[in-house]
Design a protein around this motif. Sequence first.
Motif, mmCIF file in Angstrom:
data_model
loop_
_atom_site.group_PDB
_atom_site.id
_atom_site.type_symbol
_atom_site.label_atom_id
_atom_site.label_comp_id
_atom_site.label_asym_id
_atom_site.label_seq_id
_atom_site.Cartn_x
_atom_site.Cartn_y
_atom_site.Cartn_z
ATOM 1 N N ALA A 73 41.066 44.067 25.473
ATOM 2 C CA ALA A 73 39.741 43.570 25.089
ATOM 3 C C ALA A 73 38.704 44.521 25.659
ATOM 4 O O ALA A 73 38.949 45.201 26.669
ATOM 5 N N GLY A 74 37.556 44.601 25.005
ATOM 6 C CA GLY A 74 36.522 45.526 25.455
ATOM 7 C C GLY A 74 35.153 44.888 25.490
ATOM 8 O O GLY A 74 34.877 43.929 24.758
ATOM 9 N N GLU A 75 34.311 45.405 26.356
ATOM 10 C CA GLU A 75 32.898 45.009 26.430
ATOM 11 C C GLU A 75 32.074 46.254 26.166
ATOM 12 O O GLU A 75 31.908 47.108 27.036
ATOM 13 N N ARG A 76 31.578 46.372 24.952
ATOM 14 C CA ARG A 76 30.852 47.578 24.556
ATOM 15 C C ARG A 76 29.403 47.567 25.018
ATOM 16 O O ARG A 76 28.815 48.613 25.249
ATOM 17 N N GLU A 77 28.827 46.388 25.134
ATOM 18 C CA GLU A 77 27.429 46.273 25.548
ATOM 19 C C GLU A 77 27.349 45.401 26.789
ATOM 20 O O GLU A 77 27.543 44.191 26.719
ATOM 21 N N ARG A 78 27.076 46.012 27.945
ATOM 22 C CA ARG A 78 26.925 45.273 29.189
ATOM 23 C C ARG A 78 25.491 45.423 29.696
ATOM 24 O O ARG A 78 24.823 46.424 29.411
ATOM 25 N N PRO A 79 24.975 44.451 30.434
ATOM 26 C CA PRO A 79 23.582 44.500 30.882
ATOM 27 C C PRO A 79 23.242 45.754 31.692
ATOM 28 O O PRO A 79 22.105 46.240 31.653
ATOM 29 N N ASP A 80 24.214 46.299 32.432
ATOM 30 C CA ASP A 80 23.926 47.466 33.262
ATOM 31 C C ASP A 80 24.117 48.794 32.528
ATOM 32 O O ASP A 80 24.020 49.864 33.120
ATOM 33 N N VAL A 240 33.921 54.650 46.587
ATOM 34 C CA VAL A 240 33.548 53.362 47.177
ATOM 35 C C VAL A 240 34.577 52.327 46.738
ATOM 36 O O VAL A 240 35.386 52.552 45.830
ATOM 37 N N ARG A 241 34.549 51.187 47.387
ATOM 38 C CA ARG A 241 35.480 50.110 47.043
ATOM 39 C C ARG A 241 35.242 49.649 45.605
ATOM 40 O O ARG A 241 34.094 49.436 45.192
ATOM 41 N N VAL A 242 36.310 49.507 44.845
ATOM 42 C CA VAL A 242 36.193 49.079 43.451
ATOM 43 C C VAL A 242 37.076 47.861 43.204
ATOM 44 O O VAL A 242 38.068 47.653 43.902
ATOM 45 N N ARG A 243 36.701 47.090 42.214
ATOM 46 C CA ARG A 243 37.473 45.911 41.842
ATOM 47 C C ARG A 243 37.729 45.934 40.343
ATOM 48 O O ARG A 243 36.946 46.479 39.570
ATOM 49 N N ALA A 244 38.820 45.314 39.950
ATOM 50 C CA ALA A 244 39.114 45.175 38.529
ATOM 51 C C ALA A 244 38.051 44.301 37.872
ATOM 52 O O ALA A 244 37.540 43.361 38.489
ATOM 53 N N PRO A 245 37.688 44.573 36.640
ATOM 54 C CA PRO A 245 36.652 43.765 35.971
ATOM 55 C C PRO A 245 37.127 42.346 35.682
ATOM 56 O O PRO A 245 38.323 42.082 35.551
ATOM 57 N N ARG A 246 36.163 41.442 35.588
ATOM 58 C CA ARG A 246 36.483 40.047 35.261
ATOM 59 C C ARG A 246 37.185 39.941 33.919
ATOM 60 O O ARG A 246 37.992 39.023 33.701
ATOM 61 N N LEU A 247 36.876 40.857 33.034
ATOM 62 C CA LEU A 247 37.474 40.833 31.702
ATOM 63 C C LEU A 247 38.995 40.811 31.775
ATOM 64 O O LEU A 247 39.662 40.178 30.954
ATOM 65 N N LEU A 248 39.563 41.489 32.783
ATOM 66 C CA LEU A 248 41.011 41.554 32.885
ATOM 67 C C LEU A 248 41.623 40.176 33.094
ATOM 68 O O LEU A 248 42.726 39.885 32.627
ATOM 69 N N ARG A 249 40.896 39.303 33.810
ATOM 70 C CA ARG A 249 41.435 37.981 34.112
ATOM 71 C C ARG A 249 41.469 37.077 32.877
ATOM 72 O O ARG A 249 42.116 36.022 32.903
ATOM 73 N N THR A 250 40.796 37.467 31.800
ATOM 74 C CA THR A 250 40.792 36.663 30.584
ATOM 75 C C THR A 250 41.996 36.953 29.700
ATOM 76 O O THR A 250 42.229 36.236 28.731
ATOM 77 N N LEU A 251 42.769 37.972 30.047
ATOM 78 C CA LEU A 251 43.905 38.386 29.214
ATOM 79 C C LEU A 251 45.205 37.808 29.762
ATOM 80 O O LEU A 251 45.432 37.802 30.977
ATOM 81 N N GLU A 252 46.037 37.348 28.878
ATOM 82 C CA GLU A 252 47.365 36.868 29.255
ATOM 83 C C GLU A 252 48.382 37.981 29.064
ATOM 84 O O GLU A 252 48.203 38.873 28.240
ATOM 85 N N ASN A 253 49.454 37.929 29.837
ATOM 86 C CA ASN A 253 50.506 38.919 29.673
ATOM 87 C C ASN A 253 51.091 38.839 28.269
ATOM 88 O O ASN A 253 51.293 37.747 27.728
ATOM 89 N N PRO A 254 51.370 39.992 27.649
ATOM 90 C CA PRO A 254 51.946 39.973 26.288
ATOM 91 C C PRO A 254 53.341 39.359 26.301
ATOM 92 O O PRO A 254 54.070 39.456 27.294
ATOM 93 N N ARG A 255 53.704 38.768 25.195
ATOM 94 C CA ARG A 255 55.025 38.148 25.079
ATOM 95 C C ARG A 255 55.909 38.986 24.170
ATOM 96 O O ARG A 255 55.449 39.625 23.265
#
Length: 255
Positions: A73-80, A240-255
């Motif tokens: 999934a992608g986020e093409r337009e983000r506020p920042d 600097v310290r980085v974190r995975a985007p929230r978007l990743l948590r919305t995805l389920e593992n493929p079956r």
Amino acid sequence: MSKHAGGLYIEARIRADLDDLWARTQDPAQHQRWDLRFGEIEYLPREEGAPQSFRYATRVLPGLTVAGTGVSAGERERPDGTRTSALRFGSPHPLSPLAEGSGYWRYVPDGDGVRFLTGYDYRPRWGAFGAHADRWLFRPLMGWATAWSFDRLRLWLEHGITPERARLNWLTELTARALVIFLSCTGLGLGSFVRLFGPLAPAVAYLCPLLLAVAISVALFKAPLPHTPAARRCLRVPAVRVRAPRLLRTLENPR
């Protein structure tokens, strides 16, 4: 993913338009041209608004290709002003060294270019043996392949050097370096070379060991030519310290 996490991190600064970079990385036909890790990438049909499922194939050894599936999934337009894409992937193939994994791409505008970075991790297969093989062989190789691919993408966007041409440049330079090392180590043709100097031949012969050592050092350590892709041009540890985007948590593992 933190700065000291066990996952892989690669970052390249690319002087290119953000839309062009997005297209070269999100279009499967273009993505598979520059990314050494994938031989084939194919999007699968999806419902409106659902994450994008895909099928991929990668060559793990000569003559051995394994396939897997994923969801992105992608986020093409983000506020920042940045963009993000995330994915989860896995392969049921028993010969695939990785079982499943996840990662993300971030696109961060930076002056006249874009900081293009990725963070990803995976679970290796084959139990304890697989864990050791991953630590000492596969994971370093994956990190190198990702960085090398990012630089090949940079050359394509910045200089118009196609991925196919960049690979040829790399193979040509690699062959030339290997030839220099081979000739230096074996001394093949050295006698004929020394005789070309006529009366100075004894002095040249005396200096040959030093000259051969210099030639080997240049072949091993000289920076790659500007139009040859090189993993060393990419940042491998985040500043600097980085974190995975929230978007990743919305995805389920493929079956």
